[in-house]
Scaffold this active site. Structure first.
Site, short mmCIF file in Angstrom:
data_model
loop_
_atom_site.label_atom_id
_atom_site.label_comp_id
_atom_site.label_asym_id
_atom_site.label_seq_id
_atom_site.Cartn_x
_atom_site.Cartn_y
_atom_site.Cartn_z
N GLU B 49 0.86 -1.18 0.00
CA GLU B 49 0.00 0.00 0.00
C GLU B 49 0.89 1.23 0.00
O GLU B 49 1.81 1.33 0.81
CB GLU B 49 -0.85 0.04 1.27
CG GLU B 49 -2.06 -0.84 1.24
CD GLU B 49 -2.83 -0.70 2.55
OE1 GLU B 49 -2.76 0.37 3.20
OE2 GLU B 49 -3.49 -1.67 2.93
N ASP B 60 -5.70 8.68 10.75
CA ASP B 60 -4.35 8.24 11.10
C ASP B 60 -3.90 8.74 12.45
O ASP B 60 -4.19 9.86 12.85
CB ASP B 60 -3.36 8.70 10.02
CG ASP B 60 -3.48 7.87 8.76
OD1 ASP B 60 -3.33 6.64 8.86
OD2 ASP B 60 -3.73 8.44 7.69
N TYR B 174 -11.07 -4.66 3.66
CA TYR B 174 -10.12 -4.19 4.68
C TYR B 174 -10.87 -4.12 6.00
O TYR B 174 -11.68 -3.23 6.19
CB TYR B 174 -9.62 -2.80 4.27
CG TYR B 174 -8.44 -2.25 5.05
CD1 TYR B 174 -8.37 -2.32 6.44
CD2 TYR B 174 -7.40 -1.61 4.37
CE1 TYR B 174 -7.30 -1.79 7.13
CE2 TYR B 174 -6.32 -1.07 5.06
CZ TYR B 174 -6.28 -1.17 6.44
OH TYR B 174 -5.22 -0.63 7.13
#
Lengths: 390, 262
Positions: B49, B60, B174
């Site tokens: 990725e 994040d 995911y």
């Protein structure tokens, strides 16, 4: 009726958040829609708005300011008189009652000027909720009094050191906290921004400003006003004032922060100078570079220092229903001084932007016209900044 | 066939689980990114990725936030990253997946972005602030250009949402191991196993698990339940330090060994 089911105002709005939050937004939407038809919820909220926050707020004729400008009559919707000193309490009371309904023991908030942070910490103290407020380090410096107030009220104030260290970064961090503690935590967003249903919900809670102003206009001068003027950072006080008048023949002006000037790199005039993109959960105008990186906003007023804007404002701009202009730091200070000296009212620097624009607008209009300015907050919190520059 | 599908098919034949490694493109610069991709592949990564840096990465944690800042400082943007990917593609066939946020992609222009992905050899796209219901056009453009659209499922996703996520994902699904942002954790919640089971009960597509994975032992535990393990922050942390390529390679070899031994 806008927004539509997916939270869109035409092409603006939506839900652009991590999957972890999607169920929480669904849950919130359901709880909010249930509360709207729940008579006891409304009664409860009305009680606190009246007995605790101090509603209704006056629609005050600024006679000396009007005389000075020599044109249209200027009326002030006195949100600065509310408990905690700004319109933010209208929304935090509503959302805190919703959090309690939803069984969430902890509320979090982002804050720029600290007004929303204080309003959130206040309702947390009032209802016995745990509270954490995220605030950029830069804002913590320039709004020290509000930081101290939040701590006195029992909230934890968490400094945010990333990015520009202002409101945008505080919101990033609040969303990160929400993603982490989503099961126990209710996120009290302070503006008409964020993912659906927040822009709609915050607008609804703030729409009391316009509803009152509409009735008061009829009573005071027997007609609706000709113009509404309000400052726009995220845009909650403006949306709150505008909403009740959307279907009327009333002109609306949102005043953004032009900082050092809209042709410099240091401003926060998102609608005047930005372009469409996605930030903090919704599609709207924002300040960005050619690569889609968010640009750092600047305004002397921490509450307008935000590179995004609520999606409904983007819609009102695109549809032409409202007009958006920008006022510089210097002009806002002029507005600040004007209102202080002529009316004995010390306005927040945010609201000073609207005051300045209204004074210019009034000058151009005949005496029989009426302008309502949303005086969204009082200026005590800004005294140090003003002392530094005047 | 898309390189991601091909990779999962090969791995399945060998009865192996996928090791998916994340790095931020341009961290510390794009030349190093090119070298890191090759080094990671050599060290056993099955899919890589590449994060496209964004100024406001709200999904994040601190490690990848810092990596994004380093990458932006180095001048990385989509145009340059596409060039880097084209150069990487001349050297390897390892599946490459972009991970980024809505705004840089929207700004580039959706049709142009997907065309460039196809042209440069990007195989899939993950956009964490784009839930499946907002992704209609992206799904269409992905299909048209042969780019897999990979959506995230979370611990808070309902069964109904998972069905929709699985339907709209290609390449793999995911699964986010925890409620939270990216970043290495010493412990992962046990619930991921039952949730992966639930996802696998509604789809045949591979399920990879990411967020929080910091050690070989955790990677191994996840590989026991899922089709792939995604490791990001634990690798990116090394990139923020010194002697990057040998140390990333060594760590990747340890992770690959743990995941492939399951």
């Amino acid at each position: 009726m806008l927004p539509n089911k997916l939270g869109y105002y035409d092409i603006f709005g939506g839900k652009f958040v991590p999957e972890t939050l999607m169920s929480a937004l669904d849950e919130l939407e359901k709880a909010y829609s249930k509360s709207k038809s729940d008579r006891s919820f409304k009664k409860n909220l009305d009680y606190y708005l009246k007995e605790y926050a101090g509603r209704p707020t006056p629609l005050y004729f600024a006679e000396r300011l009007t005389k000075k400008t020599g044109g249209a009559k200027i009326y002030l919707k006195r949100e600065d008189l509310l408990h905690t000193g700004a319109h933010k309490i209208n929304n935090t009371l509503g959302q805190a009652l919703l959090a309690i309904k939803m069984g969430k023991p902890r509320i979090i908030a982002e804050t720029g000027a600290g007004q929303h942070g204080v309003a959130t910490a206040t309702v947390a103290a009032l209802f016995g909720l745990e509270c954490e407020v995220f605030m950029g380090e830069e804002d913590i410096k320039r709004q020290a009094i509000n930081v101290f107030k939040m701590k006195l009220l029992g909230a934890k104030v968490t400094p945010v050191a990333s990015g520009s260290k202002t409101l945008k970064d505080a919101m990033n961090e609040a969303i990160r906290d929400w993603v982490t503690n989503v099961r126990s935590t209710y996120y009290v967003i302070g503006s008409v921004a964020g993912p659906h249903p927040y822009p709609m919900m915050v607008r609804d809670f703030q729409s009391i400003i316009g509803k009152e102003a509409r009735c008061q206009s009829q009573a005071l001068f027997g007609k609706l006003p000709d113009y509404l003027v309000a400052c726009v950072g995220g845009g909650s006080n403006a949306m709150g004032l505008f909403y009740a008048f959307l279907k009327d023949r009333v002109k609306m002006v949102g005043v953004e922060a032009a900082g050092l000037g809209i042709n410099t790199a240091r401003h926060a005039a998102t609608l005047c100078k930005g372009s469409v993109g996605v930030l903090h959960g919704s599609k709207s105008y924002l300040l960005q570079d050619d690569d889609g990186q968010i640009e750092i906003a600047h305004s002397i007023s921490a509450g307008l220092d935000y590179p995004g804007v609520g999606p409904e404002h983007s819609f009102l701009k695109e549809s032409g229903r409202a007009k958006y202009v920008a006022v510089t730091d210097k002009e806002a200070l002029e507005g600040f001084k004007m209102l202080t000296e002529l009316e004995g009212i010390i306005p927040a620097l945010e609201s000073s932007h609207a005051v300045y624009y209204a004074s210019r607008l009034a000058k151009r209009l005949p005496k029989n016209k009426v302008i309502i300015v949303c005086l969204s907050g009082r200026g005590d919190k800004d005294i140090d900044i003003v002392r530094g520059v005047l | 066939m898309n390189r991601i599908d091909k990779k999962f098919r090969e791995l399945k034949k060998e009865k192996k689980k996928a090791f998916i490694a994340y790095i931020t493109a341009g961290d510390p610069n794009l030349a190093t990114t090119g070298k890191l991709v090759i080094a990671l592949e050599k060290s056993g990564a099955d899919i890589i990725e590449l994060g496209i840096p964004f100024s406001d990465p709200l999904a994040d944690g601190p490690t990848i936030q810092a990596a994004s800042q380093r990458a932006l400082k180095s001048g990385a943007n989509l145009k340059k990253i596409f060039k880097t990917v084209s150069a990487i593609r001349k050297k390897t066939d390892v599946p490459l997946v972009f991970m980024t946020y809505c705004n840089p992609v929207l700004r580039y222009g959706l049709p142009g972005f997907f065309k460039a992905c196809g042209r440069c050899g990007v195989d899939g796209v993950i956009i964490p602030d784009l839930p499946a219901e907002e992704a209609g056009e992206i799904i269409k453009l992905g299909r048209k250009n042969g780019i897999a659209t990979i959506f995230l499922a979370a611990p808070t996703s309902t069964r109904k949402r998972i069905i929709n996520i699985a339907r709209n994902s290609n390449g793999f699904i995911y699964y986010v191991s925890l409620t939270g942002v990216t970043g290495a954790r010493s412990k992962l919640p046990a619930e991921f196993k039952s949730k992966v089971k639930l996802i696998k009960s509604v789809t045949d597509k591979p399920v990879a698990v990411g967020f929080g994975v910091s050690s070989a032992a955790q990677a191994k535990e996840i590989a026991g339940a899922a089709d792939g393990v995604i490791v990001g922050s634990a690798i990116v942390k090394i990139i923020g330090e010194k002697n990057i390529i040998p140390r990333v390679s060594r760590f990747a070899r340890i992770l690959a060994k743990a995941i492939h031994s399951v």
